[in-house]
Design a protein around this motif. Structure first.
Motif, short mmCIF file in Angstrom:
data_model
loop_
_atom_site.label_atom_id
_atom_site.label_comp_id
_atom_site.label_asym_id
_atom_site.label_seq_id
_atom_site.Cartn_x
_atom_site.Cartn_y
_atom_site.Cartn_z
N PRO A 141 -7.29 76.75 64.97
CA PRO A 141 -8.09 76.58 66.19
C PRO A 141 -9.55 76.22 65.88
O PRO A 141 -10.14 76.77 64.95
CB PRO A 141 -8.01 77.96 66.86
CG PRO A 141 -6.78 78.61 66.28
CD PRO A 141 -6.67 78.09 64.88
N VAL A 142 -10.07 75.27 66.66
CA VAL A 142 -11.49 74.94 66.57
C VAL A 142 -12.06 74.87 68.00
O VAL A 142 -11.33 74.56 68.94
CB VAL A 142 -11.74 73.58 65.88
CG1 VAL A 142 -11.36 73.65 64.41
CG2 VAL A 142 -10.94 72.48 66.57
N ILE A 143 -13.35 75.16 68.14
CA ILE A 143 -14.01 75.09 69.45
C ILE A 143 -14.87 73.84 69.50
O ILE A 143 -15.69 73.60 68.61
CB ILE A 143 -14.86 76.35 69.70
CG1 ILE A 143 -13.95 77.57 69.84
CG2 ILE A 143 -15.72 76.16 70.95
CD1 ILE A 143 -14.69 78.88 69.99
N LYS A 144 -14.60 72.99 70.49
CA LYS A 144 -15.38 71.76 70.68
C LYS A 144 -15.68 71.61 72.17
O LYS A 144 -14.94 72.10 73.01
CB LYS A 144 -14.57 70.54 70.21
CG LYS A 144 -14.43 70.42 68.71
CD LYS A 144 -13.68 69.14 68.31
CE LYS A 144 -12.23 69.20 68.71
NZ LYS A 144 -11.45 68.05 68.18
N THR A 145 -16.79 70.93 72.48
CA THR A 145 -17.10 70.69 73.89
C THR A 145 -16.46 69.37 74.31
O THR A 145 -16.26 68.47 73.49
CB THR A 145 -18.62 70.60 74.13
OG1 THR A 145 -19.12 69.51 73.36
CG2 THR A 145 -19.33 71.89 73.72
#
Lengths: 462, 462
Positions: free
Chosen positions: A105-109
């Motif tokens: 999992p990665v957090i991106k806008t």
């Protein structure tokens, strides 16, 4: 509820990191190779329910994947909410279309998620939405604000038809007794346009096999003289829709619920921009059944889609072969009153009947489920609506969804209670697709809204 | 020729073991992963020609796989035979349908091959048939009976369209100068019914890609509202044939050679049993263009077959997805006078034109070649016919084949000489299929018949 926003603010990072840990486990139910990961995920969900405050938590064995059951009963005279969700996920392929690995999992806008979104298979469907309920319980327990009883039933076979959950529900009606069922496995129109799903489509999923000659043949020596299973399969599939894209299976539409002009007019009020829709999918035009709008085609009308097809030589370069067999996976989305078992039978009968001499056809049902419509005058719906009004500042729009949660109609039948579908995902979250994601705003908004549902449902139940 | 039978009898075991060694190398030209095996095979063929008695042998580099060239010129005033064959083979998949590994040759008897047959990919197409010529040369050289000059041109890209051979032939017309071209890459009717192939079909092989939405979509949320590339591809493929199984591409039949009733009546004389044909393929009926017999459908009529199709989820279980792309490999067998480049253009134009709004279509030509018809009054054909009469005790039947050897029409165009197709395989030898095999009887009969062709061709050339 008091302090909910401050509690979320304080624990936000932990809420995210806990979910991310859950998303790292590839709990793909369609592929038996991931059985160990399925069990690992079930165990993780069990532990999370214990930590959140359930006083009974158990892994219920089934013939397939275990069901995680948890409960916190504070007063038998108070109403009971049954939360349903699933910890299994769709297969991640095609892997090469993911911008980051599906289980890292990665957090991106994104444009629609300026606060960021978690990219991972299952982030929205359904681990992320299921986990909102676990964290909502944690908040209510930690702040002594749990207003009623709660039961959790989290399964591991939703993406493959919930066969064993069906058995479990029929066997455990007393244990699962409840006043309302709460599910977050659907979406809403937009982050500033909250909606509650009031209808789901049913589904019938089959696999077909067309067999021609008993071996692969040289297309030069036999081409044109024997039925080519791939050409025949293509012809048979093509014949399942007429020129108006109506499905041609005899009897298919017999029980389809036709909506009144009023109902269709109400539906048309939901905000929808066809140009944005086409732009988002990079298509020049939409395509579907004549006489219906896009929102009607994927919500109140039944469909037939090929989900996979294969046969012959698919490697690099060319091979001049006539394959012995051709295969396809076909699913039909059904609307209320269509019975999936009956539709599966109609499909099988028809598909077999249109096979020309020279090929043999085998139809294997995979799974299915009935459609569902929930009334908007129930106290469950009213409680949900009030909760959204507080957290979003707007009355949510009732909306039919094109998706299927086969188990919902079974709940009503076996447990005699209504289901409220509080979904916080967006259609653009790419569930079942590469780069599935779930907005952090949506995740936290869900955690904030759910406790209010408990509050209003308990109050309206008095 | 003297002593040919005794020579074969004496060296039979070595003839078999040498071929078996050649068959052990997986020279699959369609898959670049086998490049090293391709080169190893070319080297082995080169050495075999040197041993057989060629006085010049070379590996001719191309942009693709090398061409093995060999020659033995005994007298420039004598005629020259150019032998063509190929050392590359078809892919072996589906591997699970092979009774023994495709590149571990085994000898087993069958109903049609009581003396045994070699089971291996390439045993018949074309390593086995090509190697008959090498051993025939060995016999003629060892017994000082080579009556004329001989040249060998053995390529490694026949199964993928001979693109680089085309360049090579155009560049080396002087080097390849000959009076007749001899090829064993076709079949005969039966071991007791010798036949010579007098016609070949051309081919146009393309790959198509249909692209719908820019990503895989959830079939519930989007099903029925957007064009599903797999359904569309099926519909487009189905539309390529009408109810009489005529091909619907505009202009497709414009240049098709229509045979006279007499020619069709002659064809009908070739022994053929429809019941045996259906039984051998385990099909209840044949299928093809209205108005033509099975033998006409796969010999004198053009065809369109899908050789491979793929798209969406094809793994275990079910996935409710609408794929972004769907693919198919499609080949068209062409008859004399149809130009493959023109047909490829007609296909591309038509296939693109029938795509509905909402999908994009890409057609990629793989390869192609023209059809060919050889006259039966040439001295080449007469020499071959006499050779068969001696070794089989019967006059061979002239027969049109449905297969394609794209290079043959180029030979006539560039080298100005006729090709004689002396094929010794059987249609039932499963070339391009699992369990490909080549009868030992056929292998040895070829070695016995070929030198007689040299003898009679030289005599008739005087």
């Amino acid at each position: 509820m008091n302090h909910i926003q401050s509690y979320i603010k304080e624990h936000k990072d932990r809420f995210l990191s806990e979910l991310i840990e859950l998303l790292k486990i590839p709990s793909i139910s369609a592929d038996s190779a991931y059985k160990a990961d399925i069990l690992k995920t079930a165990e993780a969900v069990k532990i999370s329910l214990e930590k959140a405050g359930c006083n009974i938590v158990e892994l219920c064995e089934t013939e397939g994947n275990p069901i995680v059951y948890g409960e916190k009963i504070i007063d038998v005279n108070l109403p009971t909410v049954l939360v349903y969700g699933h910890y299994d996920v769709q297969p991640a392929d095609p892997l090469d279309l993911w911008d980051s690995p599906p289980f890292e999992p990665v957090i991106k806008t994104t444009d629609l998620h300026p606060d960021g979104a978690i990219f991972a298979r299952g982030s929205c469907d359904d681990k992320g939405q299921m986990y909102m309920h676990v964290k909502a319980l944690e908040f209510m327990v930690q702040t002594n604000q749990l207003p009623c009883n709660v039961k959790f039933m989290i399964e591991g076979e939703e993406e493959v038809g919930s066969r064993n959950l069906t058995v479990f529900v029929k066997k455990n009606q007393e244990k699962l007794k409840n006043d309302v069922i709460l599910i977050s496995d659907t979406g809403m129109i937009a982050n500033d346009i909250p909606s509650i799903t009031t209808g789901l489509r049913g589904i019938s999923y089959v696999e077909v096999e067309v067999t021609g000659p008993n071996r692969d043949l040289h297309s030069g020596l036999y081409g044109g003289a024997v039925a080519n299973p791939i050409n025949i399969l293509a012809k048979m599939i093509a014949s399942l829709h007429d020129d108006n894209n109506h499905i041609t299976i005899p009897g298919f539409y017999d029980k389809v619920e036709e909506l009144s002009q009023e109902e269709r007019a109400d539906m048309a009020k939901a905000p929808f921009n066809l140009e944005d829709y086409k732009k988002a999918l990079d298509i020049e035009g939409v395509y579907g059944e004549s006489g219906y709008t896009t929102n009607e085609r994927n919500a109140i009308r039944p469909t037939l889609d090929v989900n996979g097809i294969w046969g012959g030589y698919t490697g690099e370069g060319s091979k001049t072969v006539i394959a012995s067999k051709a295969h396809a996976k076909i699913s039909m989305r059904l609307v209320p009153h269509q019975d999936w078992l009956e539709i599966t039978e109609l499909f099988t009968k028809h598909f077999t009947s249109i096979a020309p001499e020279g090929v043999k056809v085998n139809v294997k049902p995979h799974h299915g489920g009935q459609g569902y419509v929930t009334p908007i005058d129930s106290i469950g719906y009213q409680a949900a609506s009030k909760a959204y009004q507080v957290t979003f500042g707007k009355t949510p729009i009732p909306q039919r969804s094109g998706g299927s949660i086969p188990i919902v109609s079974l709940f009503e039948q076996e447990l005699k209670s209504k289901t409220i579908l509080m979904g916080f995902g967006l259609d653009s979250d790419a569930i079942h697709s590469p780069n599935e994601h779930f907005g952090i705003f949506n995740y936290l908004k869900g955690i904030e809204t759910i406790p209010l549902f408990y509050k209003y449902f308990t109050e309206l139940s008095k």
